[in-house]
Scaffold this motif. Structure first.
Motif, PDB file in Angstrom:
ATOM      1  N   HIS C 213       0.818  -1.216   0.000  1.00 25.73           N
ATOM      2  CA  HIS C 213       0.000   0.000   0.000  1.00 25.73           C
ATOM      3  C   HIS C 213       0.848   1.261   0.000  1.00 25.73           C
ATOM      4  O   HIS C 213       0.442   2.286  -0.525  1.00 25.73           O
ATOM      5  CB  HIS C 213      -0.995  -0.015   1.167  1.00 25.73           C
ATOM      6  N   ASP C 214       2.032   1.192   0.584  1.00 24.27           N
ATOM      7  CA  ASP C 214       2.884   2.386   0.532  1.00 24.27           C
ATOM      8  C   ASP C 214       4.284   2.053   0.023  1.00 24.27           C
ATOM      9  O   ASP C 214       5.214   2.838   0.209  1.00 24.27           O
ATOM     10  CB  ASP C 214       2.944   3.080   1.899  1.00 24.27           C
ATOM     11  N   ASP C 215       4.422   0.866  -0.568  1.00 28.19           N
ATOM     12  CA  ASP C 215       5.700   0.470  -1.163  1.00 28.19           C
ATOM     13  C   ASP C 215       6.845   0.583  -0.152  1.00 28.19           C
ATOM     14  O   ASP C 215       7.913   1.084  -0.457  1.00 28.19           O
ATOM     15  CB  ASP C 215       5.995   1.334  -2.416  1.00 28.19           C
ATOM     16  N   SER C 216       6.586   0.104   1.058  1.00 27.41           N
ATOM     17  CA  SER C 216       7.642   0.199   2.073  1.00 27.41           C
ATOM     18  C   SER C 216       8.061  -1.198   2.531  1.00 27.41           C
ATOM     19  O   SER C 216       7.280  -2.143   2.480  1.00 27.41           O
ATOM     20  CB  SER C 216       7.161   1.015   3.272  1.00 27.41           C
ATOM     21  N   SER C 217       9.293  -1.283   2.964  1.00 22.02           N
ATOM     22  CA  SER C 217       9.839  -2.554   3.433  1.00 22.02           C
ATOM     23  C   SER C 217      10.194  -2.447   4.907  1.00 22.02           C
ATOM     24  O   SER C 217      10.617  -1.383   5.379  1.00 22.02           O
ATOM     25  CB  SER C 217      11.100  -2.914   2.648  1.00 22.02           C
ATOM     26  N   THR C 218      10.027  -3.568   5.591  1.00 21.84           N
ATOM     27  CA  THR C 218      10.431  -3.641   6.998  1.00 21.84           C
ATOM     28  C   THR C 218      11.293  -4.875   7.175  1.00 21.84           C
ATOM     29  O   THR C 218      10.973  -5.939   6.651  1.00 21.84           O
ATOM     30  CB  THR C 218       9.205  -3.738   7.929  1.00 21.84           C
ATOM     31  N   LEU C 219      12.388  -4.700   7.891  1.00 22.49           N
ATOM     32  CA  LEU C 219      13.249  -5.826   8.238  1.00 22.49           C
ATOM     33  C   LEU C 219      13.310  -5.941   9.756  1.00 22.49           C
ATOM     34  O   LEU C 219      13.666  -4.978  10.440  1.00 22.49           O
ATOM     35  CB  LEU C 219      14.669  -5.607   7.682  1.00 22.49           C
ATOM     36  N   TYR C 220      12.937  -7.108  10.247  1.00 21.27           N
ATOM     37  CA  TYR C 220      13.157  -7.422  11.661  1.00 21.27           C
ATOM     38  C   TYR C 220      14.450  -8.214  11.716  1.00 21.27           C
ATOM     39  O   TYR C 220      14.596  -9.208  11.007  1.00 21.27           O
ATOM     40  CB  TYR C 220      12.023  -8.288  12.214  1.00 21.27           C
ATOM     41  N   THR C 221      15.381  -7.782  12.538  1.00 22.53           N
ATOM     42  CA  THR C 221      16.673  -8.461  12.518  1.00 22.53           C
ATOM     43  C   THR C 221      17.360  -8.403  13.869  1.00 22.53           C
ATOM     44  O   THR C 221      17.097  -7.513  14.683  1.00 22.53           O
ATOM     45  CB  THR C 221      17.583  -7.857  11.420  1.00 22.53           C
ATOM     46  N   THR C 222      18.242  -9.348  14.077  1.00 19.67           N
ATOM     47  CA  THR C 222      19.008  -9.452  15.321  1.00 19.67           C
ATOM     48  C   THR C 222      20.254  -8.583  15.188  1.00 19.67           C
ATOM     49  O   THR C 222      21.335  -9.081  14.930  1.00 19.67           O
ATOM     50  CB  THR C 222      19.425 -10.919  15.534  1.00 19.67           C
ATOM     51  N   SER C 223      20.072  -7.290  15.366  1.00 18.39           N
ATOM     52  CA  SER C 223      21.176  -6.363  15.100  1.00 18.39           C
ATOM     53  C   SER C 223      21.506  -5.512  16.311  1.00 18.39           C
ATOM     54  O   SER C 223      20.631  -5.157  17.096  1.00 18.39           O
ATOM     55  CB  SER C 223      20.794  -5.441  13.937  1.00 18.39           C
ATOM     56  N   GLN C 224      22.782  -5.148  16.405  1.00 23.20           N
ATOM     57  CA  GLN C 224      23.234  -4.214  17.433  1.00 23.20           C
ATOM     58  C   GLN C 224      23.039  -2.768  16.987  1.00 23.20           C
ATOM     59  O   GLN C 224      23.261  -1.847  17.776  1.00 23.20           O
ATOM     60  CB  GLN C 224      24.732  -4.438  17.730  1.00 23.20           C
ATOM     61  N   ASN C 225      22.686  -2.575  15.702  1.00 23.23           N
ATOM     62  CA  ASN C 225      22.633  -1.201  15.171  1.00 23.23           C
ATOM     63  C   ASN C 225      21.678  -1.120  13.979  1.00 23.23           C
ATOM     64  O   ASN C 225      22.123  -1.105  12.827  1.00 23.23           O
ATOM     65  CB  ASN C 225      24.026  -0.720  14.769  1.00 23.23           C
ATOM     66  N   PRO C 226      20.385  -1.073  14.266  1.00 24.42           N
ATOM     67  CA  PRO C 226      19.427  -1.121  13.159  1.00 24.42           C
ATOM     68  C   PRO C 226      19.578   0.021  12.155  1.00 24.42           C
ATOM     69  O   PRO C 226      19.349  -0.191  10.964  1.00 24.42           O
ATOM     70  CB  PRO C 226      18.068  -1.065  13.861  1.00 24.42           C
ATOM     71  N   HIS C 227      19.986   1.210  12.604  1.00 26.27           N
ATOM     72  CA  HIS C 227      20.135   2.308  11.641  1.00 26.27           C
ATOM     73  C   HIS C 227      21.266   2.038  10.653  1.00 26.27           C
ATOM     74  O   HIS C 227      21.187   2.425   9.485  1.00 26.27           O
ATOM     75  CB  HIS C 227      20.413   3.634  12.360  1.00 26.27           C
ATOM     76  N   VAL C 228      22.323   1.418  11.135  1.00 25.80           N
ATOM     77  CA  VAL C 228      23.442   1.114  10.249  1.00 25.80           C
ATOM     78  C   VAL C 228      22.994   0.119   9.175  1.00 25.80           C
ATOM     79  O   VAL C 228      23.330   0.251   8.002  1.00 25.80           O
ATOM     80  CB  VAL C 228      24.638   0.563  11.064  1.00 25.80           C
ATOM     81  N   ILE C 229      22.199  -0.849   9.589  1.00 23.72           N
ATOM     82  CA  ILE C 229      21.692  -1.832   8.630  1.00 23.72           C
ATOM     83  C   ILE C 229      20.787  -1.126   7.616  1.00 23.72           C
ATOM     84  O   ILE C 229      20.863  -1.378   6.408  1.00 23.72           O
ATOM     85  CB  ILE C 229      20.918  -2.968   9.350  1.00 23.72           C
ATOM     86  N   ARG C 230      19.945  -0.230   8.118  1.00 25.00           N
ATOM     87  CA  ARG C 230      19.055   0.489   7.195  1.00 25.00           C
ATOM     88  C   ARG C 230      19.865   1.256   6.156  1.00 25.00           C
ATOM     89  O   ARG C 230      19.573   1.224   4.964  1.00 25.00           O
ATOM     90  CB  ARG C 230      18.146   1.448   7.967  1.00 25.00           C
ATOM     91  N   LEU C 231      20.911   1.931   6.618  1.00 24.69           N
ATOM     92  CA  LEU C 231      21.721   2.734   5.703  1.00 24.69           C
ATOM     93  C   LEU C 231      22.468   1.853   4.696  1.00 24.69           C
ATOM     94  O   LEU C 231      22.424   2.081   3.483  1.00 24.69           O
ATOM     95  CB  LEU C 231      22.719   3.577   6.511  1.00 24.69           C
ATOM     96  N   LEU C 232      23.144   0.835   5.211  1.00 26.76           N
ATOM     97  CA  LEU C 232      23.962   0.002   4.320  1.00 26.76           C
ATOM     98  C   LEU C 232      23.093  -0.768   3.332  1.00 26.76           C
ATOM     99  O   LEU C 232      23.357  -0.810   2.137  1.00 26.76           O
ATOM    100  CB  LEU C 232      24.820  -0.973   5.134  1.00 26.76           C
TER     101      LEU C 232
END
Lengths: 261, 160, 788
Positions: C213-232
Motif C-alpha cells: 500500500h505504501d511500497d515500504s519494506s520492513t526488516l526485523y533483525t538481530t542487530s546491534q545497530n538497526p540504523h546502520v543496517i538500514r543505511l547500508l
C-alpha cells in the motif's frame, strides 16, 4: 528433519513387530538420534518409542548381579544403582542433568559412540546384554565404533552387571562435547581385574589387557609403571593427539585404581 | 497427529507431525516463546523445560513424546499473583542475566536443582549447569543467584 | 536526589520480562502468511560454480521460489564500511561481496541458492534436490602461504590475496629499526591470536516484510545497530530510500560484535519479501551460525620489544598477518589497523613504535570485530612480550611494567601511535590488582599446590583500550565511511514522564535501567518516570548503535545533551510562570525555584505548561518539551586496568584450572556498578574461553572442523571461577559530560594475556620453562609442552 511415523508400543513384542519394517528404528531417549535427525543424517520412516514399555525400566539387584532395564535413564541409574556405586557415579557424569533425564542405557550401548561412558562400564564389568531374542556377552557385543552385534530390529531389554569387589570410572572430558576424551573403567573381581577404555581408540571401547594382567597381580597404580598403551590406534583430533590419548589411558587407569572402592 | 498435554497446569492439544519438536510445539503451537532454541546439538540448554517434573531439553524431544505429560515452562514459574518467584527474584537481585536469551533455561535448570538439592554448594551449582551455556554473565552472578535463592548467604551485588 | 540516580546498583527493569518468558526476540515474531527461507550453503571452500539446476526442486511441495545469484542483477554487493590506505598510499583491494555466490564459491557456508517455501521443512527438502555443478579449486587457508606469488587467488580479479599492507606510523619505521640496532636487550615473540566465533546465545534471525500500500519494506533483525543496517542495505544493496525502509531490532540475545555487521541474509529476506509480496523469515541454526556469522581475531604476529640497559622500553615493532576471510565484512579492515595499531603503546612510555599489518583473503568465513576488536590482539601480544622480557631479564613482571608506565602526571599523553590518552593512573590499578589478588601471598598458595602435586602460577596483564567510538572527523580521515556519533531524543510528556529514544541499542547491557538513572539524576525525579525506546528506526533518531564500549560514553552523552536542552527550555517556562529571569531558576530534586525566594514550581507543573501553554511565553518559545541531540565525541575514551590470574596445572593431564581472577579497572565514573561488574565478569569469561577453550579451526581444504558445540568449546559454569572485580580507581574521562569511559570490552581484552602469563609462570616455576604456548592452552598442548 524428515518426517516419520511415530508409534509407542507398550510391550516388547509389539515393539519388535513394529521394527520388522525396514524403515523403522527404535527410539529410546533420543539424545543422540534426534540431533542426528536434525542434521538429516538419519531418516527413519517410523520411530518406535520404547519408553512406553514398563518392562524395560527399572533396576534390581540379586545374587551379586545388578540388572538394569534397557530404557532406564541415566538419572535413574545415578540415583538407584547404589548396589554398584561406580556405575551409579558414571551415570551421574554422563552429559548434563537434562540429558540424563532422557538418555537410556540401552540407547547408549546400542549406539556405541566411541566416546560414550556406558560402553566402558559394560565392558569392564563383563556385563551381559539381554535382548528380546538372546543374551550377548559384552566381549562379543562391541564391534568397533558405532557398531555392535545387535541385529536389525533387535532391542536391548536389560543389561546384567556382575557387581565387582571394587571399581571406579575416571573420565577426562573433551572440553566442548563433554564426552570422554578418555574414560577408564576399572573393576576388580575375585577372578581378576578388567580395564575398559572409552574415548581414546579409533576402534571404540577396548580392554587394556596388559594393565588387567598387571593389576590382577598387584592392584595398585604402581603396577602400571612399566606399561604404556600404544598410540597407533588412538584418535587424533582437535582436542588431543593419539600420543596424548595414549598417555591419558595410563593416567586415568592409575586414578581409577587409586579411587576404586 | 494429535497431541495432548498439560502445560503450566493448563490442558492443551494440537496437531503435530512426528518430527515436531516439543520446543516447536510450545513456541509455535502454544505461543509460549519464552523457551528458546540456541543450538542444534542439544548442548546450550536455552530450551530447558520440565516434563513430569524432570528438566529436559525440549529441542531434543518430540512433541508426541510428551503426550499426556505435565510440562512446565518459564511462563509458569512466577507466583500465582504474577510476582516473581524466589528463584526468579534472585536472578534479578543478583544480576544473573544480561541479554536474557539463556535465562529461561537457566531458571528451569536451577529450579530442578533446588527441588532435589535445596542447599547446593557452589561446585554443585556449577556442575548442575553443565548443560546450560550463558555467553553474557560469566556465570558468576547466576551461581550467586541460585545460591541466594536456596537461602544461603552470598555477598551482595556490587559489594565484593 | 533520586535514590536510584548515578552510582546506584539499580536492579534491571528489563529482567522482569526476560525472567517470565515475555522477552520479544526476533524469532518470537511471526507475521501473517509468512514464508520460510532455507539457504543452500556450500560445503566446499573454493570452487568454480558452473551451474545450478533447480528444475527438480522448484516443483516440490510448498516451494514458492528459488533464488540464485542471477536473481540479483542490479542489486549491489554487501558494502564494506571502512577503506584502508596502505603503506604506499594505495587503497585496499576491495572485491565484491555478493549476496549469493556468483560463479565462484569462496568459503564453506557461502550461500549458493535460497529456497522460499510455505514451511521450513519444505524449503529444506527442496534445497536437497538442487544440483550444483562445480569444479573444486585448491583452498587458500594459511595466511603466509596465501600471499606467496604462486598461491591460488580467492578473487581472480585482484592482483593477489593481499587486501592491504599497512604500516603505522610509516614515517617512524627507520627510527624504530635504528633503536633496535642499539638496544641493550631485544625480546622477540611469535604468536597466534586464535580465531574465535562470537556465539551470542541467540542465533541470527531476519524477517523481511513488504507493504504494497505504501511500497515500504520492513526488516526485523538481530542487530546491534538497526540504523546502520538500514543505511547500508537501503543505500548500497537494495536501493531503498530510508523513508521506505524500517529496520527493527527488538530484544536481541547478545551480540559481542558479530551482530554489528550487515549480512546477506538480511538483504535477501527484505528483497524476497518484496518480490514475493509475502513476509520471508530466516532463523539461523547454530550449525549455520558457525559458518555464516563473522568470525573474530585470527592474527599471526611477530612482536619485538627493545629495552635499554636500565630496562626502559625504547622501541616496539610488530608484524601481523590478519585474516579477512573470503570477503570484507562491514568493519573488517579497521579491526587490525586503527583498532589495533593505535593501541600498541599500551600503558607504556615506549617512544618509538612501528606496526605492520598484512590483511589477507582466504577461503574462510569473513572475519570482523569480536568483543574488543583489535584491542585484545594488541594487548595480548604486548602483555605477552613484556612478560617474556621480564622473564628474560630476571625482573618482576609487575615492576617492569611499573617502571615503564606512563606516569599519572604525564596526562594528557600523546603516544607515538597517534592517540592522546586523556586520563589514567596505571600504578593505582596495578597496586589495587596486586592487593586484591594477594600477590604477596602467592608463595603460600604455591606451596599448597605443590603439596597436592599441582603446578601453580600467577600472571598479570595491563590493558588500555580506546572506547567510546569515535570522533567522526578523525575516523573519516582514517577511512571510515560512516560517522560515529550517537543520538537521543528526549520527549517529556505533559504529565512529566519522559521517553528517551536512543540510537544506541541494548542487547544485554541494561540501557533500559542505566540510562534513566542519568536523567533521574539530572532532573531529580525517580528513574521509573523515564522509559527508554531503542531498536526501531521508525521511532528513534539516526544512531550508530552499540559496540566499541560506546553506549554510555557516546549514546549517554547524547542523552545528556538533549536533557540539558530540555532543562534549559523548562527553566525558561518556569521563569515565565514565576515571573523571574531564567538565569535565576534552579532545578533541584524535580523542583524549579527562583534563587533566593520561596517561589517554586514542580517538574509536572512546568511540563504541563509546555503542552497547555495558557500562561506561556509563546512569542519567544515554542510549546512542547522534546529535544534531540547528536553527540560526536572529541576523542576516544581510554579505560585501563590490571588483571591478575592464578592457575593450577595438573601435570599428569595438562589441565589448567583458573583458581583466582582479579580485575582492577579504571572506567572513570560509573552509572550502575552492578551492571559494570556484570560486564567485566562476562568479558573475563570470554577471555578465559579464548585462552583455554575456544578455537575455530579449519583444515587445509577449508573444512570447518569446529562447526558446532560438539567441537567448539564454550566456557561452562565449571570452567570459570568467581571473579573479583574492582572499579574504585577512577580517573574520569575529561571530554564527555558524564566522565565515563565504557566497560563492555575490558574483560575480554585484559584477561587472555593474564591467563597465558599465569600458565607459563606455573611451568617456569615447576622447572619446565616454555617460552610461549598458543591459545587455547588445552590440556593436550600443555602436556605436550611439558613433555617434549
Amino acid at each position: 528433519m524428515y518426517n516419520f511415523d511415530f508409534v509407542k508400543p507398550s510391550t516388547v513384542e509389539e515393539a519388535v513387530a513394529a521394527l520388522q519394517d525396514d524403515e523403522a528404528q527404535p527410539l529410546s531417549g533420543g539424545q543422540t538420534l534426534i540431533p542426528s535427525m536434525k542434521q538429516r543424517l538419519n531418516a527413519p520412516g517410523t520411530l518406535v518409542s520404547l519408553l512406553g514399555i514398563e518392562a524395560l525400566k527399572g533396576i534390581s539387584s540379586a545374587d551379586g548381579v545388578l540388572t538394569i532395564g534397557g530404557v532406564t535413564n541415566h538419572a535413574t541409574v545415578a540415583a538407584e544403582a547404589g548396589a554398584y556405586p561406580a556405575l551409579a557415579a558414571l551415570a551421574a557424569q554422563i552429559g548434563d542433568p537434562a540429558v540424563r533425564n532422557r538418555g537410556t542405557i540401552g540407547g547408549s550401548l546400542a549406539n556405541n559412540d566411541p566416546a560414550a561412558c556406558y560402553p566402558a562400564a559394560a565392558l569392564a564389568s563383563g556385563a551381559t546384554i539381554v535382548t528380546n531374542s538372546r543374551e550377548i556377552a559384552v566381549d562379543d557385543f562391541f564391534q568397533g565404533m558405532f557398531t555392535t552385534d545387535l541385529e536389525e530390529g533387535e532391542i536391548i531389554t536389560s543389561v546384567k552387571f556382575p557387581i565387582p569387589e571394587v571399581a571406579s570410572y575416571q573420565k577426562f572430558e573433551q572440553p566442548a562435547s563433554r564426552f570422554a576424551l578418555t574414560g577408564v573403567f576399572v573393576t576388580k573381581y575375585a577372578d581378576g581385574v578388567r580395564v575398559a577404555i572409552t574415548g581414546a581408540s579409533e576402534e571404540g571401547v577396548f580392554r587394556w589387557a596388559e594393565a588387567e594382567e598387571a593389576l590382577t597381580a598387584n592392584f595398585s597404580a604402581d603396577a602400571l609403571a612399566a606399561l604404556a598403551v600404544p598410540s597407533n590406534a588412538m584418535i587424533t583430533d582437535l582436542h588431543g593427539t593419539a600420543e596424548y590419548r595414549a598417555h591419558l589411558c595410563k593416567v586415568m587407569t592409575g586414578r581409577a585404581v587409586a579411587a576404586a572402592h | 497427529m494429535k497431541v495432548q498435554m498439560t502445560v503450566n497446569c493448563r490442558q492443551v492439544s494440537g496437531e503435530v507431525e512426528g518430527r515436531t519438536l516439543l520446543v516447536t510445539f510450545l513456541r509455535d503451537g502454544q505461543g509460549l516463546t519464552g523457551t528458546h532454541t540456541g543450538c542444534d546439538t542439544s548442548q546450550c540448554g536455552a530450551c530447558t523445560v520440565h516434563v513430569n517434573g524432570q528438566q529436559v531439553k525440549s529441542c531434543t524431544m518430540f512433541a508426541v513424546e510428551a503426550e499426556g505429560a505435565e510440562v512446565a515452562t518459564i511462563e509458569g514459574m512466577a507466583n500465582a499473583d504474577g510476582s516473581l518467584s524466589v528463584l526468579q527474584q534472585a536472578f534479578q537481585d543478583y544480576h544473573g542475566l544480561q541479554c536474557g536469551f539463556c535465562t529461561p533455561g537457566m531458571v528451569m535448570a536451577a529450579a530442578s536443582l533446588l527441588a532435589k538439592n535445596p542447599r547446593p554448594s557452589e561446585a554443585e551449582v556449577r556442575r548442575h549447569l553443565e548443560g546450560n551455556i550463558c555467553r553474557c554473565t560469566g556465570y558468576h552472578n547466576i551461581v550467586k543467584a541460585i545460591m541466594a535463592a536456596s537461602g544461603q548467604h552470598v555477598t551482595a551485588v556490587a559489594a565484593e | 536526589m533520586p535514590k536510584d540516580g548515578i552510582g546506584a546498583s539499580t536492579k534491571r527493569r528489563e529482567d522482569i520480562r526476560f525472567l517470565t518468558g515475555k522477552g520479544r526476540y526476533t524469532d518470537d515474531i511471526n507475521l501473517r502468511g509468512q514464508a520460510y527461507v532455507h539457504f543452500l550453503r556450500s560445503d566446499v571452500a573454493h570452487a568454480t560454480l558452473n551451474g545450478i539446476d533447480t528444475s527438480a526442486a522448484k516443483d516440490m511441495p510448498g516451494v514458492l521460489r528459488i533464488f540464485t545469484a542471477r536473481d540479483f542483477d542490479g542489486v549491489g554487493g554487501i558494502p564494506c564500511g571502512w577503506l584502508i590506505t596502505d603503506r604506499h598510499g594505495q587503497p585496499m583491494q576491495e572485491p565484491k561481496h555478493p549476496i549469493m555466490a556468483e560463479g565462484k564459491i569462496r568459503h564453506v557456508g557461502e550461500i549458493v541458492a535460497a529456497v522460499v517455501a510455505e514451511t521450513l521443512d519444505q524449503a529444506r527438502d527442496a534445497a536437497e534436490a538442487i544440483v550444483l555443478d562445480y569444479d573444486e579449486l585448491p583452498a587458500v587457508i594459511d595466511m603466509k602461504a596465501a600471499v606467496q606469488a604462486d598461491a591460488p587467488k580467492v578473487h581472480e580479479e585482484l592482483t593477489s590475496n593481499l587486501c592491504y599492507d599497512w604500516g603505522f606510523v610509516e614515517e617512524n619505521k627507520a627510527a624504530v629499526d635504528a633503536a633496535f640496532d642499539v638496544a641493550a636487550h631485544v625480546t622477540t615473540l611469535e604468536l597466534v591470536n586464535n580465531r574465535l566465533v562470537a556465539n551470542p546465545m541467540e542465533p541470527r534471525v531476519a524477517i523481511g516484510d513488504y507493504a504494497a500500500h505504501d511500497d515500504s519494506s520492513t526488516l526485523y533483525t538481530t542487530s546491534q545497530n538497526p540504523h546502520v543496517i538500514r543505511l547500508l542495505m537501503g543505500a548500497f544493496v537494495l536501493g531503498i530510500p530510508e523513508h521506505k525502509l524500517r529496520v527493527i531490532a527488538p530484544d536481541v540475545g547478545g551480540g559481542f560484535g558479530t551482530k554489528i555487521f550487515h549480512y546477506a541474509e538480511e538483504a535477501f529476506c527484505t528483497f524476497a519479501a518484496k518480490q514475493l509480496k509475502l513476509p520471508v523469515k530466516w532463523t539461523s541454526t547454530r550449525s549455520e551460525a558457525f559458518m555464516s556469522d563473522a568470525h573474530g581475531r585470527d592474527h599471526v604476529t611477530k612482536i619485538q620489544l627493545a629495552l635499554d640497559a636500565d630496562n626502559n622500553f625504547t622501541a616496539l615493532r610488530t608484524d601481523t598477518y590478519a585474516n579477512m576471510g573470503a570477503y570484507l565484512s562491514t568493519f573488517a579492515p579497521s579491526v587490525p589497523t586503527w583498532l589495533h595499531g593505535t593501541l600498541m603503546a599500551g600503558n607504556y612510555r615506549t617512544p618509538l613504535i612501528y606496526v605492520n599489518v598484512k590483511a589477507v583473503f582466504t577461503n574462510t568465513v569473513p572475519v570482523d570485530a569480536y568483543r574488543g576488536a583489535g584491542r585484545p590482539e594488541a594487548t595480548f601480544q604486548l602483555e605477552r612480550v613484556v612478560d617474556m622480557a621480564a622473564r628474560e631479564l630476571g625482573v618482576d613482571p609487575a615492576e617492569l611494567r611499573r617502571q615503564n608506565f606512563i606516569r599519572k602526571d604525564q596526562f594528557p599523553y600523546a603516544t607515538p601511535v597517534a592517540v592522546e590518552y586523556d586520563t589514567g593512573d596505571y600504578e593505582a590499578t596495578l597496586d589495587k590488582g596486586l592487593e586484591l589478588s594477594d600477590y604477596a601471598g602467592f608463595a603460600t598458595r604455591l606451596a599448597e599446590s605443590k603439596a597436592n602435586g599441582k603446578l601453580r602460577g600467577i600472571g598479570l596483564a595491563h590493558y588500555i583500550e580506546a572506547c567510546g567510538i569515535a570522533p567522526s572527523n578523525l575516523v573519516g580521515q582514517l577511512g571510515a565511511r560512516a560517522g560515529l556519533y550517537e543520538s537521543a531524543t528526549v520527549r517529556v510528556n505533559a504529565t512529566g514522564g519522559i521517553v528517551v529514544m536512543t540510537g544506541s541499542h541494548s542487547h544485554g547491557q541494561g540501557h533500559e535501567t542505566s540510562f534513566p538513572q542519568v536523567i533521574a539524576q539530572m532532573i531529580g525525579i525517580e528513574p521509573d518516570q523515564v522509559e527508554i525506546v531503542h531498536g526501531d528506526t521508525a521511532n528513534t533518531p539516526m544512531g550508530m548503535g552499540t559496540y566499541g564500549s560506546r553506549s554510555i560514553a557516546v549514546g549517554g552523552s547524547a542523552m545528556v545533551r538533549a536533557t540539558e536542552k530540555i532543562i534549559a527550555k523548562a527553566k525558561k517556562i518556569a521563569a515565565h510562570i514565576l515571573e523571574a529571569s531564567d538565569a535565576d531558576i534552579e532545578l533541584k530534586d524535580g523542583k524549579f525555584s527562583v534563587a533566593g525566594t520561596d517561589k517554586s514550581l514542580n517538574w509536572g507543573d512546568v511540563t504541563l505548561a509546555a503542552y497547555v501553554p495558557h500562561n506561556y511565553p509563546l512569542k519567544d518559545l515554542e510549546p512542547g518539551l522534546e529535544e534531540t541531540a547528536f553527540y560526536d565525541p572529541s576523542n576516544f575514551t581510554y579505560p585501563s586496568g590490571c588483571y591478575i590470574c592464578e592457575v593450577e596445572i595438573d601435570p599428569d593431564t595438562g589441565k589448567v584450572t583458573i583458581e583466582r581472577f582479579t580485575a582492577a579497572d579504571d572506567f572513570g565514573n560509573i552509572i550502575n556498578p552492578m551492571i559494570v561488574e556484570g560486564q567485566v565478569q562476562g568479558g573475563v569469561a570470554q577471555g578465559i574461553g579464548q585462552a583455554l577453550l575456544e578455537n575455530c579451526s579449519y583444515d587445509s581444504d577449508g573444512q570447518l572442523l569446529s562447526a558446532s558445540y560438539m567441537d567448539y568449546a564454550m566456557p561452562r559454569a565449571s570452567d570459570v571461577p568467581m571473579i573479583t572485580v574492582d572499579h574504585s580507581c577512577q580517573t574520569p574521562c575529561t571530554h564527555n559530560p558524564l566522565g565515563v569511559k565504557g566497560c563492555g570490552e575490558a574483560g575480554a581484552i585484559g584477561s587472555p594475556p593474564a591467563v597465558i602469563n599465569a600458565v607459563l609462570d606455573a611451568m617456569h616455576r615447576a622447572g619446565k620453562p616454555v617460552a610461549h604456548i598458543d591459545m587455547p592452552v588445552t590440556p593436550a598442548k600443555v602436556w605436550a609442552a611439558m613433555n617434549h
